[in-house]
Design a protein around this motif. Structure first.
Motif, short mmCIF file in Angstrom:
data_model
loop_
_atom_site.label_atom_id
_atom_site.label_comp_id
_atom_site.label_asym_id
_atom_site.label_seq_id
_atom_site.Cartn_x
_atom_site.Cartn_y
_atom_site.Cartn_z
N GLN A 168 0.69 -1.23 -0.13
CA GLN A 168 -0.03 -0.03 0.11
C GLN A 168 0.83 1.24 -0.09
OE1 GLN A 168 -2.15 -0.84 3.69
NE2 GLN A 168 -4.20 -1.18 2.42
N ARG A 169 2.01 1.17 0.54
CA ARG A 169 2.94 2.31 0.59
C ARG A 169 3.43 3.11 -0.80
NH1 ARG A 169 6.78 -0.01 5.57
NH2 ARG A 169 5.29 0.00 7.19
N VAL A 170 3.16 4.22 -0.86
CA VAL A 170 3.77 4.93 -1.90
C VAL A 170 4.37 6.44 -1.32
CG1 VAL A 170 3.04 5.65 -4.37
CG2 VAL A 170 1.63 4.24 -3.19
N THR A 171 5.30 5.98 -0.59
CA THR A 171 5.91 7.04 0.24
C THR A 171 6.67 7.97 -0.54
OG1 THR A 171 6.16 5.42 2.06
CG2 THR A 171 6.89 7.38 2.36
N TRP A 172 7.20 7.59 -1.57
CA TRP A 172 7.83 8.67 -2.40
C TRP A 172 7.08 9.79 -2.84
CZ3 TRP A 172 6.45 9.33 -7.30
CH2 TRP A 172 5.74 8.21 -8.14
N LEU A 173 5.74 9.50 -3.21
CA LEU A 173 4.84 10.37 -3.90
C LEU A 173 4.49 11.56 -3.06
CD1 LEU A 173 3.31 11.07 -6.10
CD2 LEU A 173 1.34 9.85 -5.23
N PRO A 174 3.97 11.40 -1.79
CA PRO A 174 3.64 12.88 -1.03
C PRO A 174 4.99 13.51 -0.86
CG PRO A 174 3.46 10.63 0.40
CD PRO A 174 3.60 10.33 -1.06
N LEU A 175 6.10 12.99 -0.62
CA LEU A 175 7.35 13.63 -0.45
C LEU A 175 7.98 14.49 -1.62
CD1 LEU A 175 9.25 11.12 1.58
CD2 LEU A 175 8.13 12.96 2.50
N LEU A 176 7.70 13.72 -2.88
CA LEU A 176 7.98 14.55 -3.82
C LEU A 176 7.14 15.55 -4.40
CD1 LEU A 176 9.54 14.67 -6.76
CD2 LEU A 176 8.14 12.95 -7.68
N VAL A 177 5.92 15.50 -4.28
CA VAL A 177 4.76 16.61 -4.65
C VAL A 177 5.11 17.73 -3.74
CG1 VAL A 177 2.40 17.13 -4.50
CG2 VAL A 177 3.25 15.02 -5.61
N LEU A 178 4.97 17.43 -2.30
CA LEU A 178 5.42 18.64 -1.33
C LEU A 178 6.78 19.12 -1.57
CD1 LEU A 178 3.58 16.72 1.88
CD2 LEU A 178 2.81 18.54 0.62
N ALA A 179 7.48 18.37 -2.01
CA ALA A 179 9.03 18.98 -2.18
C ALA A 179 8.91 20.21 -3.31
CB ALA A 179 10.22 18.11 -2.51
N LEU A 180 8.14 19.68 -4.28
CA LEU A 180 7.88 20.73 -5.59
C LEU A 180 7.10 21.92 -5.03
CD1 LEU A 180 7.15 18.23 -8.20
CD2 LEU A 180 9.31 19.38 -7.87
N VAL A 181 6.13 21.60 -4.27
CA VAL A 181 5.35 22.76 -3.58
C VAL A 181 6.26 23.73 -2.90
CG1 VAL A 181 3.61 23.38 -1.94
CG2 VAL A 181 3.10 21.54 -3.80
N THR A 182 6.97 23.33 -2.00
CA THR A 182 7.99 23.78 -1.23
C THR A 182 8.91 24.88 -2.14
OG1 THR A 182 7.85 22.39 0.68
CG2 THR A 182 9.76 23.98 0.41
N PHE A 183 9.62 24.18 -3.14
CA PHE A 183 10.61 25.10 -3.90
C PHE A 183 9.64 26.18 -4.63
CE2 PHE A 183 12.92 20.94 -4.28
CZ PHE A 183 14.16 21.40 -3.23
N GLY A 184 8.53 25.83 -5.18
CA GLY A 184 7.48 26.64 -5.85
C GLY A 184 7.41 28.18 -5.14
N ALA A 185 7.39 28.02 -3.72
CA ALA A 185 6.93 28.93 -2.71
C ALA A 185 8.05 30.12 -2.89
CB ALA A 185 6.79 28.83 -1.38
N ILE A 186 9.54 29.68 -3.31
CA ILE A 186 10.82 30.47 -3.29
C ILE A 186 10.41 31.89 -4.13
CG2 ILE A 186 13.06 30.84 -3.74
CD1 ILE A 186 13.29 28.04 -2.95
N PRO A 187 10.05 31.74 -5.45
CA PRO A 187 9.84 32.99 -6.30
C PRO A 187 8.68 33.62 -5.99
CG PRO A 187 9.19 30.81 -7.73
CD PRO A 187 9.96 30.39 -6.39
N VAL A 188 7.63 32.90 -5.24
CA VAL A 188 6.51 33.49 -5.06
C VAL A 188 6.84 34.43 -3.55
CG1 VAL A 188 4.21 33.24 -3.97
CG2 VAL A 188 4.82 31.55 -5.33
N TYR A 189 7.42 34.04 -2.71
CA TYR A 189 7.96 35.09 -1.68
C TYR A 189 8.83 36.29 -2.35
CZ TYR A 189 6.29 32.31 2.52
OH TYR A 189 5.54 31.81 3.58
N ARG A 190 9.70 36.07 -3.33
CA ARG A 190 10.39 36.93 -3.74
C ARG A 190 9.76 38.05 -4.60
NH1 ARG A 190 12.20 40.61 -5.45
NH2 ARG A 190 14.21 41.28 -6.38
#
Length: 233
Positions: free
Chosen positions: A30-52
Motif C-alpha cells: 500500500q505504501r507509495v511514500t515517495w509520492l507525497p514527499l516529491l509533490v510537497l517538495a515541489l510545492v515548497t520549492f515553488g514558494a521561493i519565487p512567490v515570496y521573492r
C-alpha cells in the motif's frame, strides 16, 4: 454426516503468524511514500519565487535608527500555500488510489489528506489571529528561540511535517516516522548551514525553503530507491 468441529488446518500460532505476515505485506504494497514527499517538495520549492516577487502588505510601521520595522503579511505567498497544498493533497490522494487499484488493494490515504488540509486551515487562522496581537518585530529585542521554533512548526512547511507523522502512523512506517521527526527538527532549529543567514529583503525565506524542500526531495528519492530494492530481491 457429523457435527464434530474440524481443525482449521495447523497450529493456531502458525496461522496467527501467517496472518500477521500477510498484513505486513499488504501494508508494504500500500505504501507509495515517495509520492507525497516529491509533490510537497515541489510545492515548497515553488514558494521561493512567490515570496521573492509576490505582493506584501505592510502595517503598523514604526521608525528605528536605520529605517523602520513593520508587520508584514505575505499576501501572495499565503494564497499560494493555500492553493498549492490543497491541490497537492488531491494529487497525492489520486496517486495513492491509482496505485491501490492497480494492485487490487485498499488505501488509508484519506485521513492523511484530511489532516493535511485541516492543518493548513487551522494554522492559517491561528497565525492571522496571533498576528493581530503581536507588535511589530524589534531588532533589539528579538523573540525567544522557543517562540520562533513554535512559529516555524506551525507554519505551512511545519504542517507538511505534522501531516507526515499521521501518514507514518497510518502506514505503520517507522522509517517515515523518523524522517518526519528529522524534517521537523530541521524546521525548528533551523538547520541552514549558514547559507543566506544575512540575506535581507524578499530573499530571506529562500535558504530555509530550499533546504526543507531539499530534505523532502532527498527523502522521496530514498524511499523510492528502497522500494525498488525490495522489489528486486
Amino acid at each position: 454426516m457429523t457435527s464434530d468441529a474440524v481443525p482449521a488446518g495447523g497450529d493456531p500460532r502458525r496461522l496467527l503468524a501467517d496472518a500477521r505476515e500477510l498484513a505486513r505485506r499488504v501494508r508494504l504494497a500500500q505504501r507509495v511514500t515517495w509520492l507525497p514527499l516529491l509533490v510537497l517538495a515541489l510545492v515548497t520549492f515553488g514558494a521561493i519565487p512567490v515570496y521573492r516577487y509576490g505582493h506584501q502588505v505592510l502595517s503598523e510601521c514604526r521608525p528605528v535608527d536605520d529605517g523602520e520595522v513593520c508587520k508584514v503579511w505575505f499576501q501572495s505567498a499565503s494564497i499560494y500555500w493555500w492553493t498549492a497544498l490543497a491541490l497537492a493533497y488531491v494529487v497525492i490522494a489520486g496517486g495513492y488510489l491509482r496505485v491501490a487499484r492497480s494492485r487490487g488493494l485498499g488505501t488509508r490515504v484519506a485521513p492523511y489528506v484530511i489532516v493535511g488540509i485541516t492543518l493548513v486551515a487551522l494554522f492559517t487562522v491561528m497565525h492571522l489571529v496571533v498576528g493581530n496581537y503581536l507588535p511589530p518585530p524589534d531588532r533589539a529585542d528579538p523573540l525567544p528561540w522557543v517562540v520562533l521554533a513554535l512559529f516555524r512548526l506551525t507554519d505551512y512547511t511545519g504542517s507538511i511535517g505534522l501531516a507526515l507523522l499521521v501518514l507514518a502512523w497510518l502506514e505503520r512506517h517507522p522509517a517515515l516516522l523518523l524522517f518526519a521527526l528529522g524534517y521537523l527538527t530541521v524546521l525548528a532549529v533551523p538547520i541552514n548551514f549558514g547559507w543566506g543567514t544575512h540575506w535581507g529583503g524578499q530573499w530571506e525565506f529562500a535558504p530555509m525553503l530550499a533546504i526543507s524542500g531539499g530534505v523532502l526531495l532527498l527523502g522521496s528519492a530514498g524511499f523510492a530507491m528502497a522500494r525498488r530494492l525490495r522489489r528486486t530481491r
